[in-house]
Design a protein around this motif. Structure first.
Motif, mmCIF file in Angstrom:
data_model
loop_
_atom_site.group_PDB
_atom_site.id
_atom_site.type_symbol
_atom_site.label_atom_id
_atom_site.label_comp_id
_atom_site.label_asym_id
_atom_site.label_seq_id
_atom_site.Cartn_x
_atom_site.Cartn_y
_atom_site.Cartn_z
ATOM 1 N N THR A 1 0.868 -1.186 0.000
ATOM 2 C CA THR A 1 0.000 0.000 0.000
ATOM 3 C C THR A 1 0.899 1.229 0.000
ATOM 4 O O THR A 1 2.072 1.161 0.397
ATOM 5 N N ASP A 2 0.336 2.384 -0.420
ATOM 6 C CA ASP A 2 1.143 3.599 -0.417
ATOM 7 C C ASP A 2 0.649 4.652 0.562
ATOM 8 O O ASP A 2 1.318 5.662 0.759
ATOM 9 N N ARG A 3 -0.505 4.463 1.207
ATOM 10 C CA ARG A 3 -1.002 5.399 2.217
ATOM 11 C C ARG A 3 -1.657 4.630 3.343
ATOM 12 O O ARG A 3 -2.791 4.187 3.175
ATOM 13 N N GLY A 4 -1.012 4.415 4.490
ATOM 14 C CA GLY A 4 0.402 4.615 4.699
ATOM 15 C C GLY A 4 1.227 3.562 3.955
ATOM 16 O O GLY A 4 0.737 2.522 3.542
ATOM 17 N N ILE A 5 2.493 3.877 3.859
ATOM 18 C CA ILE A 5 3.412 3.046 3.088
ATOM 19 C C ILE A 5 3.636 1.706 3.772
ATOM 20 O O ILE A 5 3.952 1.634 4.966
ATOM 21 N N GLN A 6 3.461 0.632 2.992
ATOM 22 C CA GLN A 6 3.743 -0.717 3.477
ATOM 23 C C GLN A 6 4.502 -1.462 2.375
ATOM 24 O O GLN A 6 3.959 -1.711 1.302
ATOM 25 N N LEU A 7 5.756 -1.782 2.641
ATOM 26 C CA LEU A 7 6.637 -2.437 1.680
ATOM 27 C C LEU A 7 7.129 -3.741 2.286
ATOM 28 O O LEU A 7 7.643 -3.746 3.406
ATOM 29 N N GLU A 8 6.987 -4.836 1.536
ATOM 30 C CA GLU A 8 7.355 -6.162 2.049
ATOM 31 C C GLU A 8 8.687 -6.623 1.471
ATOM 32 O O GLU A 8 8.944 -6.488 0.274
ATOM 33 N N THR A 9 9.545 -7.164 2.324
ATOM 34 C CA THR A 9 10.855 -7.655 1.896
ATOM 35 C C THR A 9 10.710 -8.940 1.092
ATOM 36 O O THR A 9 10.107 -9.901 1.567
ATOM 37 N N PRO B 1 19.517 -6.411 4.064
ATOM 38 C CA PRO B 1 20.050 -5.144 3.539
ATOM 39 C C PRO B 1 19.092 -3.983 3.792
ATOM 40 O O PRO B 1 17.870 -4.129 3.692
ATOM 41 N N ASN B 2 19.660 -2.831 4.105
ATOM 42 C CA ASN B 2 18.833 -1.659 4.406
ATOM 43 C C ASN B 2 17.853 -1.330 3.281
ATOM 44 O O ASN B 2 16.690 -1.005 3.527
ATOM 45 N N ALA B 3 18.318 -1.418 2.045
ATOM 46 C CA ALA B 3 17.477 -1.041 0.911
ATOM 47 C C ALA B 3 16.316 -1.997 0.687
ATOM 48 O O ALA B 3 15.349 -1.656 -0.011
ATOM 49 N N ALA B 4 16.398 -3.192 1.280
ATOM 50 C CA ALA B 4 15.333 -4.195 1.109
ATOM 51 C C ALA B 4 14.522 -4.400 2.380
ATOM 52 O O ALA B 4 13.639 -5.256 2.418
ATOM 53 N N PHE B 5 14.819 -3.626 3.423
ATOM 54 C CA PHE B 5 14.161 -3.809 4.717
ATOM 55 C C PHE B 5 12.699 -3.377 4.629
ATOM 56 O O PHE B 5 12.381 -2.330 4.078
ATOM 57 N N TYR B 6 11.812 -4.186 5.193
ATOM 58 C CA TYR B 6 10.379 -3.875 5.102
ATOM 59 C C TYR B 6 10.061 -2.525 5.739
ATOM 60 O O TYR B 6 10.779 -2.033 6.606
ATOM 61 N N VAL B 7 8.961 -1.920 5.305
ATOM 62 C CA VAL B 7 8.540 -0.608 5.795
ATOM 63 C C VAL B 7 7.061 -0.672 6.139
ATOM 64 O O VAL B 7 6.258 -1.215 5.377
#
Length: 359
Positions: free
Chosen positions: A2-10, A21-27
């Motif tokens: 999702t982008d609001r709020g941001i949810q990024l899965e490793t 790696p920091n660049a791949a860490f979930y958010v």
């Protein structure tokens, strides 16, 4: 996701190594107004509330005036693996990638509290970062604040971290500093930490009193009927530690394996209760188990890699299972959990693999 709020899965392959790696860490953010920049010349970490000496600590003072400490620890979203829940529950339908392990470097929280001289009568510490935005309507949820009891042993190991895997924190992972609470779920790891407050009464803000609560039952387990009944007793998820878990990383079932040739099985395991001391695999649906070889021990709250060689002897589908045991004797259960928040999943993981005869 999702982008609001941001949810990024490793993605799964990043778990082949013990440190993500920091660049791949979930958010994971709850609110949509997140900082894109922080001016370190004006930013201050405030320690306030029931303290004898309120502090406004600059970033330079934090780095130069306090002893740096490093700890390897897993940050896992409370809802990691929520997509496994049956019946389904609302919320981000995470796979297994809402987690990551890093070496965090910063200042011990207790050292900062000692500098501010916490006064007697303090019950909890409240943590707040810089993210903002409209939360659930009418709930006063436009600012995320989380609190832990002052007597919680987890605070003895907590850090206010400014380095992640030896580099400044990425903006999406909390720059300039982030609270690190080894063993606890990531919702307590406040990003862009800017306020620490000593409270003389229990926190009643939305993010503690309403959100992120679990049934006050073993494993946080209940049923849809009990949850709908209106009498279910709940507690903040901060009152428990992350349960022991283990995961397959490779093979991932995306390609056929030839029979009779050895296959290197690899994965990770961790626990919020302390170090993983054993990982076992089964190829007969849990009737028998064989131990895997554990990788290096990077600390009690870190990912622990594991591996085992498996040689399939027949063509067809195989389903392998993996389970972990921690130093407190907690063994990963082979039973699902259910609660309306979609939290605390740690059922034994299975991996289906297809072995195909050479034609």
């Amino acid at each position: 996701m999702t982008d609001r709020g941001i949810q990024l899965e490793t993605p799964r392959p990043y778990f082949l190594t013990p440190f993500t790696p920091n660049a791949a860490f979930y958010v994971r953010y709850h609110l949509e107004l997140i900082p894109n920049a922080v001016d370190l010349s004006t930013w201050r970490l405030s320690l306030e509330g029931n303290v004898e000496r309120p502090l406004q600590i600059s970033f330079d003072e934090l780095v130069k005036n306090f002893r740096p400490v490093s700890v390897a620890a897993v940050n896992q979203c409370s809802g990691n693996s929520r997509s496994r829940f049956q019946p389904r529950v609302p919320g981000a339908q995470w796979g297994n990638g809402a987690m990551g392990n890093a070496l965090w470097t910063g200042v011990r929280l207790r050292e900062l509290l000692a500098a501010a001289r916490i006064k007697s009568g303090t019950v909890q510490l409240q943590f707040q970062g810089l993210d903002r935005g409209p939360g659930p309507e009418g709930k006063g949820a436009d600012v995320v604040m989380k609190s832990l009891d002052l007597t919680d042993p987890a605070l003895d190991e907590a850090l206010v971290a400014y380095l992640m895997n030896g580099e400044p924190l990425p903006m999406l992972n909390g720059f300039p500093v982030r609270l690190i609470v080894p063993g606890k779920f990531g919702v307590y790891w406040t990003k862009h930490l800017t306020w620490i407050r000593a409270l003389t009464r229990e926190d009643t803000n939305y993010w503690v009193a309403t959100a992120y609560r679990i049934p006050d039952n073993p494993r946080g387990n209940t049923t849809p009927a009990e949850a709908a009944g209106g009498t279910l007793k709940t507690v903040p998820i901060g009152q428990v530690r992350m349960p022991v878990r283990s995961f397959f990383v490779v093979p991932d079932g995306s390609s056929k394996l030839p029979p009779g040739l050895p296959v290197r099985l690899q994965g990770i395991a961790f626990s919020g209760h302390g170090p993983v001391v054993k990982v076992e695999l089964s190829e007969d649906d849990g009737r028998s188990w064989a131990q895997a070889t554990l990788g290096a021990d990077h600390g009690p709250y870190s990912f622990r890699t594991w591996e085992r060689t498996w040689t399939p002897t027949r063509a067809g589908q195989h389903v392998l299972a993996v389970r972990a045991t921690d130093s407190k004797g907690n063994v990963q259960p082979d039973a699902p959990v259910w609660n309306p928040g979609g939290y605390l999943w740690n059922k034994v993981e299975r991996q289906a693999l297809v072995v195909g005869a050479v034609s």
